[in-house]
Design an enzyme around this catalytic site. Sequence first.
Site, short mmCIF file in Angstrom:
data_model
loop_
_atom_site.label_atom_id
_atom_site.label_comp_id
_atom_site.label_asym_id
_atom_site.label_seq_id
_atom_site.Cartn_x
_atom_site.Cartn_y
_atom_site.Cartn_z
N ASP A 65 0.83 -1.00 -0.02
CA ASP A 65 0.01 -0.08 0.07
C ASP A 65 0.90 1.18 -0.23
OD1 ASP A 65 -1.57 2.20 0.52
OD2 ASP A 65 -2.97 1.15 2.16
N SER A 107 1.02 15.71 -13.96
CA SER A 107 0.07 15.80 -15.16
C SER A 107 -0.03 17.35 -15.54
CB SER A 107 -1.39 15.01 -14.84
OG SER A 107 -2.13 16.13 -14.85
N TYR A 140 -7.80 17.62 -7.83
CA TYR A 140 -6.78 16.87 -8.69
C TYR A 140 -5.63 18.03 -9.15
CZ TYR A 140 -4.89 14.52 -12.86
OH TYR A 140 -4.07 13.97 -13.53
N LYS A 160 -1.51 17.76 -8.34
CA LYS A 160 -0.60 17.63 -9.28
C LYS A 160 0.46 18.88 -9.46
CE LYS A 160 -1.32 13.61 -10.86
NZ LYS A 160 -0.72 12.53 -10.39
N THR A 179 -5.06 2.53 -16.77
CA THR A 179 -5.39 2.03 -15.34
C THR A 179 -6.84 1.57 -15.15
OG1 THR A 179 -6.05 4.28 -14.69
CG2 THR A 179 -3.50 3.71 -14.52
#
Length: 197
Positions: A51, A143, A155, A159, A190
């Site tokens: 993990d 990204s 998000y 990043k 993914t």
Amino acid sequence: ATVYCAARSSRQTGFVSDDRPVAASVGELTVEQTAEDVTSQGGKGVAVPCDCSDEDAIEGVIARIRSDEGRLDVIVPSAFATPPKLADAAFRDDFWKQGMEMWDCCHGVGLRGTYATLLKATPLLIETAQKHDTRPLACLVSSFGGQAYTFNVAYGVGKAATDRLARDAAAQLSSYNVDTISLYPGVVATEGNLEME
């Protein structure tokens, strides 16, 4: 190259994103399959179920690499938890409507896991540079969402922080002959972005 592949989805523990089915043609998406893919391409893949949001587990992986290999030339902390509601409009909703679940998902594994991995790997990267007259590399996966609005606020913040982590770590690590970069791979295969057949 010998590549230690660390991830949660494994043949031992099962696929961790059962709520996000994938096309059968993709394969099993386990750490063992990734290691086998590395080996089939001429490298040596080593599967390490882990993990990557667990600091102790990351430390265990680095200790194993130190014991088995005695060096670390490249580290690519790229674990990222697939955000909730990826398949519906809520993923792109206004941040104040998403709650903390989106923030925790984007930062708990993605940003925290990247920082923890770099934290635990850096002493071995420095030792490798000193003992083997090479410049090890920490490649942090980011990204374009770190440069311009993409998907949602949580998000993008994660990043952008990854990009800053790469730059700031480079400022400290360059004197130890260790390099860091931030890589923007684009869309990757993914479990979160593959469609059912």
